[in-house]
Design a protein around this motif. Structure first.
Motif, PDB file in Angstrom:
ATOM      1  N   UNK A   1     -75.233  74.220 152.043  1.00  0.00           N
ATOM      2  CA  UNK A   1     -75.151  74.765 150.692  1.00  0.00           C
ATOM      3  C   UNK A   1     -73.885  74.177 150.079  1.00  0.00           C
ATOM      4  N   UNK A   2     -74.049  73.309 149.073  1.00  0.00           N
ATOM      5  CA  UNK A   2     -72.871  72.669 148.500  1.00  0.00           C
ATOM      6  C   UNK A   2     -71.991  73.653 147.735  1.00  0.00           C
ATOM      7  N   UNK A   3     -70.703  73.425 147.780  1.00  0.00           N
ATOM      8  CA  UNK A   3     -69.780  74.271 147.036  1.00  0.00           C
ATOM      9  C   UNK A   3     -68.618  73.434 146.511  1.00  0.00           C
ATOM     10  N   UNK A   4     -67.932  74.000 145.548  1.00  0.00           N
ATOM     11  CA  UNK A   4     -66.768  73.359 144.937  1.00  0.00           C
ATOM     12  C   UNK A   4     -65.495  73.903 145.583  1.00  0.00           C
ATOM     13  N   UNK A   5     -65.459  75.217 145.789  1.00  0.00           N
ATOM     14  CA  UNK A   5     -64.299  75.899 146.360  1.00  0.00           C
ATOM     15  C   UNK A   5     -64.764  76.617 147.627  1.00  0.00           C
ATOM     16  N   UNK A   6     -64.465  76.057 148.788  1.00  0.00           N
ATOM     17  CA  UNK A   6     -64.971  76.590 150.052  1.00  0.00           C
ATOM     18  C   UNK A   6     -64.505  78.021 150.294  1.00  0.00           C
TER      19      UNK A   6
END
Length: 126
Positions: A18-23
């Protein structure tokens, strides 16, 4: 054929990212919505948020070649027995409810959400 002779069919799905910008934000979101511990793991130059799993697994990951999206495959996450609580936690944790809880025939119930990173996902319960 006896039960012990049956061939166990393995799931064709083995992993998902699941891609994210802010882990860290995504880990907080999924931990709250799914009521599980999402563990931060990694190695030199990378970090992942590993979702608890036994058979099919997945993770949260910041990836240069894969951005969060409202389009594409719809991943269903198990919220069996606590779908209402999971949906209620979505907006409190930076997400948005796109479709509230609704029946999906004999397959139970789902709610479609947008996570804290901008991904469209389904929360599912029988």
């Amino acid at each position: 054929m006896a039960n012990s002779d049956k061939i166990k069919v393995k799931s064709p799905v083995v992993w998902f990212d699941i891609p994210c910008v802010d882990l860290d934000r995504a880990i907080c979101f999924y931990s709250a919505v799914l009521a599980v511990e999402v563990k931060k793991e990694g190695g030199p130059g990378f970090s992942l948020g590993i979702l608890p799993h036994s058979d099919v697994g997945g993770c949260l990951a910041v990836m240069d070649d894969n951005a969060p999206s409202e389009r594409g495959p719809l991943i269903y996450l198990n919220c069996d027995g606590r779908l209402e609580a999971a949906v209620a936690a979505v907006e409190r944790n930076g997400g948005r409810v796109l479709e509230p809880k609704h029946a999906i025939g004999p397959h139970g119930f789902r709610a479609i959400i947008k996570d804290s990173e901008g991904n469209r996902l389904a929360l599912h319960s029988n």
